[in-house]
Design a protein around this motif. Structure first.
Motif, PDB file in Angstrom:
ATOM      1  N   LEU A  38       0.605  -0.994   0.266  1.00 25.93           N
ATOM      2  CA  LEU A  38       0.356  -0.136   0.130  1.00 25.93           C
ATOM      3  C   LEU A  38       1.164   1.084  -0.057  1.00 25.93           C
ATOM      4  N   LYS A  39       1.859   1.302   0.582  1.00 24.10           N
ATOM      5  CA  LYS A  39       3.075   2.462   0.756  1.00 24.10           C
ATOM      6  C   LYS A  39       3.280   2.466  -0.931  1.00 24.10           C
ATOM      7  N   ASP A  40       3.357   1.763  -2.245  1.00 20.50           N
ATOM      8  CA  ASP A  40       3.903   1.895  -3.257  1.00 20.50           C
ATOM      9  C   ASP A  40       2.500   2.264  -3.880  1.00 20.50           C
ATOM     10  N   VAL A  41       1.778   2.552  -3.713  1.00 21.77           N
ATOM     11  CA  VAL A  41       0.614   3.437  -4.130  1.00 21.77           C
ATOM     12  C   VAL A  41      -0.186   4.555  -3.253  1.00 21.77           C
ATOM     13  N   THR A  42       0.590   4.246  -1.708  1.00 26.85           N
ATOM     14  CA  THR A  42       0.331   6.109  -1.572  1.00 26.85           C
ATOM     15  C   THR A  42       0.644   6.633  -1.213  1.00 26.85           C
ATOM     16  N   GLU A  43       0.856   7.854  -1.492  1.00 27.58           N
ATOM     17  CA  GLU A  43       1.520   8.568  -0.396  1.00 27.58           C
ATOM     18  C   GLU A  43       1.182   8.787   0.926  1.00 27.58           C
ATOM     19  N   VAL A  44       1.837   9.084   1.604  1.00 28.81           N
ATOM     20  CA  VAL A  44       1.799   9.041   3.114  1.00 28.81           C
ATOM     21  C   VAL A  44       2.397  10.746   3.940  1.00 28.81           C
ATOM     22  N   TYR A 100     -12.439   0.365   1.016  1.00 33.22           N
ATOM     23  CA  TYR A 100     -11.733   1.099  -0.144  1.00 33.22           C
ATOM     24  C   TYR A 100     -10.249   0.461  -0.554  1.00 33.22           C
ATOM     25  N   TRP A 101      -9.586  -0.018   0.179  1.00 28.60           N
ATOM     26  CA  TRP A 101      -8.548  -0.528   0.304  1.00 28.60           C
ATOM     27  C   TRP A 101      -8.105  -1.516  -0.443  1.00 28.60           C
ATOM     28  N   ALA A 102      -9.100  -2.294  -0.147  1.00 28.76           N
ATOM     29  CA  ALA A 102      -9.543  -3.764  -0.026  1.00 28.76           C
ATOM     30  C   ALA A 102     -10.339  -4.153  -1.436  1.00 28.76           C
ATOM     31  N   ALA A 103     -10.968  -3.054  -1.906  1.00 29.58           N
ATOM     32  CA  ALA A 103     -11.564  -2.490  -3.499  1.00 29.58           C
ATOM     33  C   ALA A 103     -11.058  -2.905  -4.163  1.00 29.58           C
ATOM     34  N   ARG A 104      -9.938  -1.879  -3.918  1.00 32.83           N
ATOM     35  CA  ARG A 104      -8.773  -1.586  -4.880  1.00 32.83           C
ATOM     36  C   ARG A 104      -7.641  -2.236  -5.230  1.00 32.83           C
ATOM     37  N   TYR A 105      -7.009  -2.743  -4.123  1.00 30.53           N
ATOM     38  CA  TYR A 105      -5.714  -3.207  -4.377  1.00 30.53           C
ATOM     39  C   TYR A 105      -6.387  -4.402  -3.040  1.00 30.53           C
ATOM     40  N   GLY A 106      -6.996  -5.292  -3.260  1.00 25.69           N
ATOM     41  CA  GLY A 106      -6.994  -6.610  -3.070  1.00 25.69           C
ATOM     42  C   GLY A 106      -6.540  -7.242  -1.535  1.00 25.69           C
TER      43      GLY A 106
END
Length: 112
Positions: A38-44, A100-106
């Motif tokens: 998730l850290k690869d696809v999300t700017e924290v 949302y994370w579950a639906a988008r990123y599995g």
């Protein structure tokens, strides 16, 4: 642009004492650690507790500065997203981020 996640830095003090941390933020931090991809696809973006939180205000306006907040990149339609009246940005707060994370990123979903 990636989804942007705004989290509060821990160990703040306020009128009630401290040091404090944000319980919903701790849940989100835990999921980030369970699913590091998730850290690869999300700017924290980490912000300090006192308001105004300039980084959050710049994206969604002054009306809603709570964290954790995930500002959506617009690449994945999510009907449950909130919409800022001030900026039009679509975003999610607290544990509403997890489905949302579950639906988008599995990733896994929280057990009911």
């Amino acid at each position: 642009m990636a989804d942007r996640l705004y989290l509060l830095n821990p160990d703040w003090f306020d009128d009630h004492g401290g040091p404090w941390y944000c319980p919903p933020g701790a849940v989100i931090e835990g999921v980030l650690n369970l699913y590091p991809r998730l850290k690869d696809v999300t700017e924290v973006i980490r912000v300090d507790h006192p308001r105004p939180r300039a980084a959050v205000v710049a994206v969604v306006g002054e009306a809603d500065q709570s964290c954790p907040m995930l500002v959506l990149d617009g690449q994945f339609d999510w009907p449950d997203a909130l919409v800022s009246e001030e900026t039009g940005a679509r975003y999610l707060k607290d544990e509403a981020i997890l489905p949302y994370w579950a639906a988008r990123y599995g990733i896994g979903r929280p057990h009911p």
